[in-house]
Motif scaffolding. Structure first.
Motif, PDB file in Angstrom:
ATOM      1  N   ALA A  75      -3.721 -11.219   1.170  1.00  0.00           N
ATOM      2  CA  ALA A  75      -2.253 -10.862   1.088  1.00  0.00           C
ATOM      3  C   ALA A  75      -1.528 -11.194   2.429  1.00  0.00           C
ATOM      4  O   ALA A  75      -0.279 -11.599   2.333  1.00  0.00           O
ATOM      5  CB  ALA A  75      -1.993  -9.276   0.812  1.00  0.00           C
TER       6      ALA A  75
ATOM      7  N   LEU B  16      -0.591 -14.947   2.307  1.00  0.00           N
ATOM      8  CA  LEU B  16       0.486 -15.185   1.430  1.00  0.00           C
ATOM      9  C   LEU B  16       1.915 -14.550   1.898  1.00  0.00           C
ATOM     10  O   LEU B  16       2.803 -15.117   1.984  1.00  0.00           O
ATOM     11  CB  LEU B  16       0.174 -14.590   0.071  1.00  0.00           C
ATOM     12  CG  LEU B  16       1.558 -14.482  -1.104  1.00  0.00           C
ATOM     13  CD1 LEU B  16       1.726 -15.993  -1.277  1.00  0.00           C
ATOM     14  CD2 LEU B  16       0.850 -13.670  -2.213  1.00  0.00           C
ATOM     15  N   ASP B  17       1.656 -13.318   2.623  1.00  0.00           N
ATOM     16  CA  ASP B  17       3.074 -12.810   3.308  1.00  0.00           C
ATOM     17  C   ASP B  17       3.462 -13.711   4.330  1.00  0.00           C
ATOM     18  O   ASP B  17       4.539 -13.969   4.504  1.00  0.00           O
ATOM     19  CB  ASP B  17       2.321 -11.438   4.112  1.00  0.00           C
ATOM     20  CG  ASP B  17       3.415 -11.197   5.260  1.00  0.00           C
ATOM     21  OD1 ASP B  17       4.608 -11.117   4.998  1.00  0.00           O
ATOM     22  OD2 ASP B  17       2.922 -10.420   6.072  1.00  0.00           O
TER      23      ASP B  17
ATOM     24  N   LEU C  68       5.055 -16.822   2.756  1.00  0.00           N
ATOM     25  CA  LEU C  68       6.514 -16.158   2.160  1.00  0.00           C
ATOM     26  C   LEU C  68       7.315 -15.823   3.219  1.00  0.00           C
ATOM     27  O   LEU C  68       8.638 -16.135   3.131  1.00  0.00           O
ATOM     28  CB  LEU C  68       6.184 -15.018   1.385  1.00  0.00           C
ATOM     29  CG  LEU C  68       5.405 -15.437  -0.089  1.00  0.00           C
ATOM     30  CD1 LEU C  68       5.004 -14.052  -0.890  1.00  0.00           C
ATOM     31  CD2 LEU C  68       6.200 -16.242  -0.885  1.00  0.00           C
TER      32      LEU C  68
ATOM     33  N   LEU D 250       7.757 -11.682  -4.375  1.00  0.00           N
ATOM     34  CA  LEU D 250       6.644 -11.947  -4.023  1.00  0.00           C
ATOM     35  C   LEU D 250       6.179 -11.472  -2.647  1.00  0.00           C
ATOM     36  O   LEU D 250       5.074 -10.804  -2.409  1.00  0.00           O
ATOM     37  CB  LEU D 250       6.400 -13.476  -3.965  1.00  0.00           C
ATOM     38  CG  LEU D 250       6.504 -14.277  -5.285  1.00  0.00           C
ATOM     39  CD1 LEU D 250       6.595 -15.673  -5.189  1.00  0.00           C
ATOM     40  CD2 LEU D 250       5.345 -13.860  -6.191  1.00  0.00           C
ATOM     41  N   TYR D 251       7.254 -11.358  -1.723  1.00  0.00           N
ATOM     42  CA  TYR D 251       7.149 -11.074  -0.304  1.00  0.00           C
ATOM     43  C   TYR D 251       6.805  -9.563   0.027  1.00  0.00           C
ATOM     44  O   TYR D 251       5.939  -8.996   0.453  1.00  0.00           O
ATOM     45  CB  TYR D 251       8.289 -11.544   0.282  1.00  0.00           C
ATOM     46  CG  TYR D 251       8.305 -11.467   2.024  1.00  0.00           C
ATOM     47  CD1 TYR D 251       7.158 -11.719   2.658  1.00  0.00           C
ATOM     48  CD2 TYR D 251       9.501 -11.101   2.540  1.00  0.00           C
ATOM     49  CE1 TYR D 251       7.381 -11.445   3.957  1.00  0.00           C
ATOM     50  CE2 TYR D 251       9.623 -11.073   3.793  1.00  0.00           C
ATOM     51  CZ  TYR D 251       8.499 -11.197   4.708  1.00  0.00           C
ATOM     52  OH  TYR D 251       8.495 -11.218   6.072  1.00  0.00           O
TER      53      TYR D 251
ATOM     54  N   SER E  58       3.283  -8.493  -1.500  1.00  0.00           N
ATOM     55  CA  SER E  58       2.087  -8.913  -0.500  1.00  0.00           C
ATOM     56  C   SER E  58       2.109  -8.016   0.830  1.00  0.00           C
ATOM     57  O   SER E  58       0.961  -7.708   1.338  1.00  0.00           O
ATOM     58  CB  SER E  58       2.134 -10.227  -0.277  1.00  0.00           C
ATOM     59  OG  SER E  58       3.244 -10.695   0.401  1.00  0.00           O
TER      60      SER E  58
ATOM     61  N   GLY F  71       6.256 -10.295  -9.789  1.00  0.00           N
ATOM     62  CA  GLY F  71       5.180  -9.492  -9.320  1.00  0.00           C
ATOM     63  C   GLY F  71       3.738 -10.092  -9.710  1.00  0.00           C
ATOM     64  O   GLY F  71       2.809  -9.886  -9.219  1.00  0.00           O
TER      65      GLY F  71
ATOM     66  N   THR G  38       2.351 -12.600  -7.870  1.00  0.00           N
ATOM     67  CA  THR G  38       1.657 -12.288  -6.387  1.00  0.00           C
ATOM     68  C   THR G  38       0.011 -11.857  -6.691  1.00  0.00           C
ATOM     69  O   THR G  38      -0.832 -12.561  -5.958  1.00  0.00           O
ATOM     70  CB  THR G  38       2.589 -10.806  -5.774  1.00  0.00           C
ATOM     71  OG1 THR G  38       3.726 -11.307  -5.721  1.00  0.00           O
ATOM     72  CG2 THR G  38       1.844 -10.565  -4.412  1.00  0.00           C
TER      73      THR G  38
ATOM     74  N   ILE H  15      -3.005 -14.040  -4.994  1.00  0.00           N
ATOM     75  CA  ILE H  15      -4.023 -13.437  -4.274  1.00  0.00           C
ATOM     76  C   ILE H  15      -5.379 -13.467  -4.698  1.00  0.00           C
ATOM     77  O   ILE H  15      -6.212 -13.641  -3.862  1.00  0.00           O
ATOM     78  CB  ILE H  15      -3.462 -11.889  -3.906  1.00  0.00           C
ATOM     79  CG1 ILE H  15      -2.519 -11.994  -3.048  1.00  0.00           C
ATOM     80  CG2 ILE H  15      -4.652 -11.044  -3.253  1.00  0.00           C
ATOM     81  CD1 ILE H  15      -1.586 -10.480  -2.807  1.00  0.00           C
TER      82      ILE H  15
END
Length: 653
Positions: A113, A116-117, A120, A391-392, A395, A451, A454, A458
C-alpha cells in the motif's frame, strides 16, 4: 569512458560512501526534511479542503466543524507517528511497524500500500500541478497535458538520481514561496473578516440545530462523517518522515520529531485556515476554477493593491506557487518510495537490487521504478485527478490504520511503569479509530469509482512479493546446506602465517558471505590443479547498500563482518601450510569494486588466475536472472577485457 563522462554530466561525480563526511553532507536537517518530505502533506491543501467543503453541499456552516476537525486530526496522526519515529529510528515507518508489531504478512500489505501510495503521490501531484498550469493557458494546450506530465516526471527522475539534497535545494524556493503567499492570504483573509468571528460559533450552532430538526442528528452526523472522509487526502504525507528517518541528520529521532512538528503546524494551519476562508468569504464553486482560486481572487481584490491587471498577476503568482508545490510534493514519492522498497528488499519481498545505491548514493533502481510506475498510472488514468484521489486516499489510510493498530498492540504488550503507556495507547487508539473509519467510508462510497482498482493493484503486488520471497527462501536454504557440507572441513595443524610470493602461481578467489561457497571453490581448484598454485588470495567486495548506509555504526558492522569472513579463509589456508592473503573493498557497485581489486592484485601477483562460484539453478529463466545479479559474469567480462584470466565455477542449488 565517453558514457562515464555523459553520466557524470547528467548525474554528477561519484561519491565515496565510506567517508563519514559524505553521509553527513547528504543527511537532511529538519528544515530541509520539512521541504523534501513535508511538501506532500502541505500540497494536499490544494485539493483536500475543497473536497471536504464540496461534500457539505448547501450546508456550508458545517465547515466550521470541518476546519477544527481537520486541524485536530493532523496533530493526532502526527503525534501517533512520532511514536513510530521513536520505535523505528532506522526508517521503514508503516512497513516496519506492521511487520514487527502485527506480523510479516500484514507488513507486506502495508508495504504494498505504501509503494502504491508513493507512486500515486508522484502521479496525482504532477497531474494536479499540470492542471493548475493549464488553467492559465489556452484550451488548445489541453491535449498536451499528458506529455507535459511525462516531461516533469522525467525531470524529477534526473534530479533525484543526482542526489537528495540537490533535488530539494532546487525545489526550496517554490516551497518557501507557497508557504509565504498562503500564510499572507490566510492571515489577511481571517483578519479582514475578524468582525464576523464572534458571531460565527453562535450562528453555526443555531443553523446546525435547525438542520438537525429537519434531518435528525443522525443525518447531520452522517453528513459530517462523509465530508470528513472525502477530505481524507488532506492528511496524506504525514507518514513520510517516519518512512525516511534514515535520511535525516543525527540525532535522527530528534530531527524526525522536529520535522513532524513543522509538518503538523504548517498543514493544520493551512488546511484548517483555507476551510475557514471558504466560510468567511462565502466561497462558491465557479466553473473552470478551484475553490482556492475563487477565494484567493476575492481576498486579493479586497486588498486594493492595484487595478484588475495587478490582481490577476498576483493571483497567477499564488496559484503558480500552488502548482509548484505540487511538483515538490511529487518529489516525496521519489524519496519515500525507494526507501520502502529497500526495506522490503531487506526482507526479500522484492528483488535485492532495490537495496543497492548508485554512485551518487541514492537507491537508483527504486527511483526509476517509482517514476516509470507513475507514468504507467498516468497513462492508464489519462491524468484524471478524480480517479487518482480515490486510489491515493484508500492506499494511504490502509497504511495508517495498520500502523496505528500495530502501535495499539505494542502498548498493550508493553505496559511498563514510566513509559506513559496508557496515554500513548489512547492516542494510538484514537488515531486508529479515525483512520479505520475514514478507510471504511471511502471504500464503501468510492468502491465503484476506482476503489476496486486499489484492492486489485495491492493484491497483485503482494502476490508477486510472496513468489519472490519464496524463491529467495529456497535459495537461502540451498546455500545454507552447502555451508553445512563444508562446515566439517577440518583446519590443519599449522598456525604460522605464510606470506605469498609474488613470483609464484596464484589462485585468487572472489568470495561472498558464504563460507561454503568459498571453500567449494578452493577445494575444487586444489583437486583440478594439484600442487600448481602456491599462493591463495581471497577477495571480498561489499556493496554499500541503503541499509549499510543508514549510519556509521552499520558501515562499521559491515566492515567487521567482511574482515571476519576473509580472516576465516586465510586462517584455513595457513593451517594447511598454504601461503595466503586477503583484499577487501567497499563500494556502491560490487562489479566495479571487484574489478578494481583484481587489477591491483594482478600488479602485485603477475601469475594470478581468478576464480569465483556462481549459483546454477535447475530452471534458469528471466525471473531468476532478475532476482540474482549476474555479478560473476559481469566481472569475468570486465577482467577478460583487461587481459586477465577468470574461471567461473558452477555451484548447483
Amino acid at each position: 569512458m565517453k558514457n562515464k563522462k555523459i553520466r557524470e554530466i547528467i548525474l554528477g561525480k561519484a561519491l565515496d560512501p565510506m567517508k563519514v563526511e559524505t553521509r553527513h553532507s547528504m543527511a537532511l536537517v529538519a528544515f530541509l526534511a520539512w521541504v523534501g518530505l513535508g511538501a506532500d502533506g502541505l500540497s494536499s491543501s490544494a485539493y483536500g479542503p475543497e473536497e471536504t467543503f464540496k461534500a457539505l453541499g448547501g450546508h456550508a456552516h458545517l465547515g466550521l466543524y470541518m476546519a477544527i476537525a481537520t486541524a485536530v486530526t493532523v496533530f493526532i496522526i502526527a503525534l501517533a507517528y512520532n511514536q513510530v519515529i521513536e520505535l523505528f529510528p532506522t526508517g521503514g515507518g508503516g512497513y516496519r511497524v506492521a511487520t514487527k508489531l502485527v506480523g510479516p504478512y500484514m507488513g507486506l500489505i502495508s508495504g504494498c500500500a505504501l509503494v502504491l501510495d508513493y507512486v500515486l503521490t508522484i502521479a496525482i501531484s504532477i497531474a494536479s500541478g499540470v492542471d493548475a498550469l493549464a488553467s492559465f493557458l489556452p484550451l488548445g494546450f489541453q491535449p498536451y497535458k499528458l506529455w507535459a506530465e511525462v516531461f516533469f516526471i522525467g525531470l524529477l527522475i534526473v534530479m533525484n538520481l543526482r542526489g537528495l539534497k540537490e533535488a530539494i535545494q532546487i525545489l526550496l524556493p517554490i516551497f518557501l514561496g507557497f508557504v509565504a503567499t498562503h500564510l499572507i492570504l490566510i492571515v489577511y483573509g481571517i483578519v479582514a473578516h475578524a468582525s464576523h468571528l464572534p458571531e460565527l460559533i453562535p450562528n453555526t450552532l443555531v443553523e446546525t440545530t435547525e438542520l438537525a430538526s429537519s434531518i435528525g442528528w443522525t443525518g447531520v452526523a452522517g453528513m459530517l462523517l462523509l465530508a470528513y472522509s472525502q477530505g481524507g487526502g488532506t492528511y496524506t504525507g504525514l507518514e513520510a518522515v517516519s518512512n525516511n528517518v534514515n535520511l535525516l541528520a543525527e540525532p535522527r529521532v530528534r530531527t524526525g520529531k522536529v520535522t513532524m512538528l513543522y509538518m503538523a503546524l504548517s498543514l493544520a494551519f493551512t488546511a484548517g485556515g483555507i476551510i475557514l476562508l471558504y466560510l468567511l468569504w462565502d466561497a462558491k464553486p465557479t466553473p473552470g476554477e478551484t475553490l482556492n482560486a475563487s477565494t484567493f481572487k476575492s481576498i486579493i481584490a479586497s486588498m486594493d493593491l492595484g487595478g484588475p491587471l495587478v490582481n490577476q498577476v498576483l493571483l497567477v503568482i499564488v496559484l503558480a506557487f500552488e502548482a509548484g508545490l505540487l511538483f515538490v510534493a511529487a518529489n516525496t514519492g521519489f524519496l519515500g518510495g525507494p526507501s520502502v522498497l529497500s526495506n522490503m528488499a531487506a526482507d526479500s519481498w522484492v528483488p535485492h537490487k532495490f537495496r543497492y545505491l548508485s554512485t551518487r548514493l541514492v537507491t537508483q533502481n527504486g527511483i526509476l521504478v517509482m517514476g516509470l510506475a507513475a507514468l504507467a498510472i498516468l497513462f492508464w488514468t489519462a491524468g484524471s485527478v478524480t480517479l487518482l484521489v480515490v486510489l491515493y486516499s484508500i492506499s494511504v489510510f490502509l497504511t495508517f490504520a495498520i500502523s496505528l493498530f500495530g502501535l495499539c498492540l505494542y502498548w498493550m504488550r508493553n505496559r511498563k511503569e514510566g513509559t506513559h503507556w496508557l496515554r500513548r495507547l489512547l492516542l494510538s487508539l484514537v488515531g486508529f479509530v479515525i483512520c479505520a473509519g475514514i478507510l471504511v467510508i471511502l471504500v464503501f462510497e468510492r468502491f465503484a469509482e476506482g476503489g476496486w482498482a486499489t484492492a486489485v493493484i495491492i493484491a497483485a503486488i503482494a502476490a508477486l512479493c510472496i513468489v519472490i520471497r519464496k524463491h529467495y527462501g529456497q535459495t537461502k536454504r540451498a546455500i545454507h546446506s552447502v555451508d553445512e557440507v563444508f562446515a566439517a572441513q577440518p583446519f590443519g595443524p599449522g598456525a604460522e602465517p605464510i606470506e605469498p610470493d609474488p613470483d609464484h602461481q596464484t589462485a585468487v578467489f572472489i568470495v561472498g558471505t558464504s563460507r561454503g561457497g568459498g571453500l567449494h571453490a578452493l577445494l575444487w581448484v586444489q583437486r583440478m590443479f594439484p600442487g600448481h598454485f602456491k599462493n591463495f588470495i581471497f577477495v571480498n567486495a561489499r556493496t554499500v547498500d541503503s541499509h549499510a548506509y543508514g549510519g556509521e555504526g552499520a558501515l562499521e558492522q559491515m566492515r567487521s563482518e567482511a574482515a571476519k569472513t576473509l580472516e576465516f579463509f586465510v586462517d584455513f589456508c595457513h593451517s594447511h601450510g598454504m601461503a595466503s592473503a586477503s583484499y577487501i573493498g567497499f563500494g556502491t557497485d560490487a562489479v566495479d569494486e571487484v574489478t578494481r581489486l583484481c587489477e591491483d592484485i594482478s600488479e602485485d601477483f603477475p601469475n594470478a588466475i581468478f576464480f569465483t562460484s556462481k549459483l546454477i539453478f535447475a530452471t534458469d529463466n528471466w525471473f531468476t536472472r532478475l532476482l540474482h545479479n549476474q555479478a560473476a559474469l559481469a566481472v569475468q567480462r570486465r577482467l577478460h577485457l583487461e587481459g586477465l584470466q577468470m574461471v567461473i565455477l558452477p555451484m548447483k542449488v
